[in-house]
Write an enzyme that holds these catalytic residues in place. Structure first.
Site, PDB file in Angstrom:
ATOM      1  N   ARG A 157       3.480   7.289  -3.966  1.00  0.00           N
ATOM      2  CA  ARG A 157       3.997   6.223  -4.855  1.00  0.00           C
ATOM      3  C   ARG A 157       3.411   6.382  -6.249  1.00  0.00           C
ATOM      4  O   ARG A 157       4.102   6.211  -7.252  1.00  0.00           O
ATOM      5  CB  ARG A 157       3.669   4.842  -4.276  1.00  0.00           C
ATOM      6  N   ASP A 186       6.790  10.820   0.513  1.00  0.00           N
ATOM      7  CA  ASP A 186       7.486   9.548   0.678  1.00  0.00           C
ATOM      8  C   ASP A 186       8.754   9.562  -0.166  1.00  0.00           C
ATOM      9  O   ASP A 186       9.052  10.576  -0.824  1.00  0.00           O
ATOM     10  CB  ASP A 186       6.558   8.357   0.313  1.00  0.00           C
ATOM     11  N   HIS A 248      11.440   7.668   5.187  1.00  0.00           N
ATOM     12  CA  HIS A 248      10.616   7.774   3.972  1.00  0.00           C
ATOM     13  C   HIS A 248      10.773   9.156   3.323  1.00  0.00           C
ATOM     14  O   HIS A 248       9.792   9.727   2.829  1.00  0.00           O
ATOM     15  CB  HIS A 248       9.126   7.530   4.298  1.00  0.00           C
ATOM     16  N   ASP A 311       7.092   5.692  10.721  1.00  0.00           N
ATOM     17  CA  ASP A 311       7.213   4.253  10.456  1.00  0.00           C
ATOM     18  C   ASP A 311       8.540   3.916   9.773  1.00  0.00           C
ATOM     19  O   ASP A 311       9.133   4.737   9.076  1.00  0.00           O
ATOM     20  CB  ASP A 311       6.048   3.775   9.566  1.00  0.00           C
ATOM     21  N   GLU A 312       8.991   2.687  10.009  1.00  0.00           N
ATOM     22  CA  GLU A 312      10.030   2.027   9.208  1.00  0.00           C
ATOM     23  C   GLU A 312      11.328   2.824   9.053  1.00  0.00           C
ATOM     24  O   GLU A 312      11.840   2.950   7.945  1.00  0.00           O
ATOM     25  CB  GLU A 312       9.461   1.696   7.813  1.00  0.00           C
ATOM     26  N   TRP A 379      -0.661  -0.542  12.700  1.00  0.00           N
ATOM     27  CA  TRP A 379      -0.777  -1.169  11.367  1.00  0.00           C
ATOM     28  C   TRP A 379      -0.253  -2.600  11.379  1.00  0.00           C
ATOM     29  O   TRP A 379      -0.638  -3.410  10.548  1.00  0.00           O
ATOM     30  CB  TRP A 379      -0.103  -0.330  10.289  1.00  0.00           C
ATOM     31  N   TYR A 403      -5.699  -3.477   4.803  1.00  0.00           N
ATOM     32  CA  TYR A 403      -4.773  -2.956   3.784  1.00  0.00           C
ATOM     33  C   TYR A 403      -5.341  -3.311   2.401  1.00  0.00           C
ATOM     34  O   TYR A 403      -5.203  -4.422   1.922  1.00  0.00           O
ATOM     35  CB  TYR A 403      -3.365  -3.519   3.989  1.00  0.00           C
ATOM     36  N   ASP A 405      -4.500  -2.473  -0.466  1.00  0.00           N
ATOM     37  CA  ASP A 405      -3.572  -2.712  -1.582  1.00  0.00           C
ATOM     38  C   ASP A 405      -3.333  -4.205  -1.761  1.00  0.00           C
ATOM     39  O   ASP A 405      -2.840  -4.633  -2.806  1.00  0.00           O
ATOM     40  CB  ASP A 405      -2.233  -1.975  -1.392  1.00  0.00           C
ATOM     41  N   TRP A 455      -2.106   1.784  -0.069  1.00  0.00           N
ATOM     42  CA  TRP A 455      -0.766   2.127  -0.564  1.00  0.00           C
ATOM     43  C   TRP A 455      -0.784   1.892  -2.061  1.00  0.00           C
ATOM     44  O   TRP A 455      -1.471   0.988  -2.543  1.00  0.00           O
ATOM     45  CB  TRP A 455       0.287   1.264   0.137  1.00  0.00           C
ATOM     46  N   THR A 456      -0.012   2.714  -2.794  1.00  0.00           N
ATOM     47  CA  THR A 456      -0.238   2.699  -4.244  1.00  0.00           C
ATOM     48  C   THR A 456       0.979   2.296  -5.085  1.00  0.00           C
ATOM     49  O   THR A 456       1.062   2.674  -6.256  1.00  0.00           O
ATOM     50  CB  THR A 456      -0.749   4.081  -4.720  1.00  0.00           C
ATOM     51  N   GLU A 457       1.891   1.529  -4.510  1.00  0.00           N
ATOM     52  CA  GLU A 457       3.011   1.054  -5.341  1.00  0.00           C
ATOM     53  C   GLU A 457       2.493   0.395  -6.620  1.00  0.00           C
ATOM     54  O   GLU A 457       3.051   0.585  -7.705  1.00  0.00           O
ATOM     55  CB  GLU A 457       3.858   0.017  -4.581  1.00  0.00           C
TER      56      GLU A 457
END
Ligand code: ACM
Ligand code: ZN
Length: 506
Positions: A157, A186, A248, A311-312, A379, A403, A405, A455-457
């Protein structure tokens, strides 16, 4: 004084006074190359702290001559594969360990003691002398609670230059963490050079930053990765690469659209949130691609399991693809989740067979099943306990507690963080127990440990990165290292005040 708090720490009367010439002896019966590395860092710290001449000697010390000694002799037996003993008496500072890890951790504890003593005589910010006359007598016996003590960084990210990763490795090594989980791919960027697929970084590492034609991005070359892996290894850290499948993957599909269900042109995105960058399960070339990527990843990260994400996955995409839907019917699988189980198991089986490695998956896998060879990283609350109860090796990274972030206070949350994040104060991190509530004792051994995740958004640079992880990563380190019965938040805060000054990056 030390974070994470050692198993046993007894302070005794008396002091080791630094002589004008301080020898550091490597007292090993056989060649012991690694001890030079530890001795070298210690010598530099001692030189600065004591202001004395320090020399390294490959010999046993003479009786009654003040000395620092590193040795693998007479190590207490109950300290396990990463334990150590650090003893300070009026004539010796002795670091005992039977493994490289133990020796490194003994060195880190001594460095923290030096720092602690210096802040006692000259508080940080004062102009007083910080040269130490000696160290108090102490006996520390120490070993970690869990073998897997990790920190995860998302480099997709936002991209961090390699020097920033090196500094981070120094920081987490000082906390006796031993896994650096590197989220390298990602929707927003592919960050690892793969020689057989140059467009992954030629195209996939770059995105439009929304300001005209300027590009944002970057990637790590294989040479940089090899150097980082070696640098981390010396500091007892295994770098665990994550190549997230099947979802992702907008960045990979922007580079190679033929790996997607419909083959249309895609773009590396600068937006956050659940996207539709999913590999087509029904194309053979998807697996050829993943096997070729896995071969390069396995070669770059020796000795590590390979994290396959998992994931996701956005529901509905595979069933709207004639190939994926046809494959699912041929395999007589009831739904897309079963197809994902098939997909993950197929890639993991190849990695096991071709490279002898285990694979890791995020906890989503627990809802649709996986082979016991997987390590599951929970998670979402409940996943870690469920996995461990099934006898699967598990890393507990439940977002409510680790987490990093997330914002640290309600004020911070209100000012600048998205609503969907929880508030995660220092004390809550400190109160985390990697053993999930209600997990039966016979299953505890399947909790390998934990990782704190960043996480680095919303973490564009190094200043924000340290704002997020400090001091919460110190609290985390104690949850994976120290016995749960010894937890004491007030005592932790007192120790933290001192270490806080040591942890700032240069
Ligand atoms: C995750 O936070 N998507 C693993
Ligand atoms: Zn498809």
């Amino acid at each position: 004084m030390i974070i994470p708090k050692p198993l046993v720490e007894q302070i005794h009367a008396g002091e080791f006074a630094f002589p004008d010439e301080l020898p550091v002896h490597l007292a090993y019966g056989k060649d012991h190359g690694y001890s030079y590395f530890v001795a070298d860092e210690l010598s530099q710290r001692l030189r600065v702290a004591a202001g004395k001449f320090v020399s390294i000697r490959d010999s046993h010390p003479e009786d009654h001559t003040p000395a620092v000694v590193l040795t693998d002799q007479n190590v207490p037996e109950d300290l396990g594969p990463e334990g150590y003993q650090l003893t300070i008496t009026p004539e010796r500072i002795t670091l005992r360990a039977s493994s490289n890890a133990g020796l490194f951790y003994a060195g880190q504890s001594l460095i923290q003691l030096l720092h602690h003593q210096r802040t006692q005589i000259a508080p940080v910010g004062s102009n007083g002398s910080t040269t130490l006359a000696g160290l108090p007598c102490i006996d520390i016996r120490d070993r970690p609670r869990f073998p897997w003590r990790g920190f995860m960084l998302d480099s997709a990210r936002h991209f961090q230059p390699v020097e920033m990763i090196t500094r981070l490795i120094d920081q987490i090594a000082a906390m006796k963490l031993n896994r650096f989980h590197w989220h390298l791919t990602d929707d927003q960027g592919w960050r690892l050079e793969i020689l057989s697929y140059p467009r992954l970084t030629g195209v996939g590492a770059w995105r439009n930053n929304g300001q005209g034609s300027s590009r944002y991005g970057g990637y790590y070359t294989q040479q940089q990765v090899r150097e980082l892996v070696a640098y981390a290894k010396m500091r007892q850290i295994t770098i665990v690469p994550e190549i997230d499948i099947p979802s992702h993957n907008l960045a990979a599909l922007a580079a190679y659209p033929e790996l997607s269900c419909h083959g249309e042109a895609r773009e590396v995105t600068g937006d956050w949130g659940l996207r539709d960058g999913v590999y087509c399960a029904g194309r053979d070339q998807t697996f050829t691609f993943l096997e070729n990527v896995a071969a390069e990843v396995a070669a770059l990260f020796p000795g590590s399991p390979i994290h396959l994400g998992g994931d996701e996955r956005k529901p509905g995409l595979w069933d709207s693809c004639p190939r994926c839907h046809g494959l699912r019917k041929d395999l007589e699988l009831p739904d897309e989740s079963s197809l994902q189980k098939w997909f993950m198991d197929k890639v993991a089986a190849h990695i096991r067979q071709a490279h002898g490695r285990r694979s890791i998956s995020w906890g989503d896998i627990i809802d649709y099943g996986c082979s016991d060879d997987f390590i599951v990283q929970g998670w979402v609350k409940g996943q870690a306990g469920k996995a461990a109860a099934k006898g699967i090796d598990t890393i507990n990274s439940t977002n409510d507690w680790v987490y990093l972030d997330y914002p640290q206070s309600a004020q911070e949350h209100a000012a600048s963080y998205p609503d969907w994040m929880q508030t995660l104060p220092l004390e809550k991190v400190y109160g985390f127990d990697p053993i999930p509530e209600g997990l039966k004792p016979q299953h505890h051994k399947h909790i390998l440990g934990s990782e704190a995740n960043l996480w680095t958004e919303f973490v564009p640079d190094e200043a924000q990165l340290y704002h997020q992880i400090m001091p919460r990563l110190y609290a985390f380190s104690e949850t994976v290292w120290s016995p749960v019965e010894h937890r004491d938040f007030t005592d932790f805060e007192n120790r933290l005040e001192i270490q806080r000054t040591l942890i700032q990056p240069k």
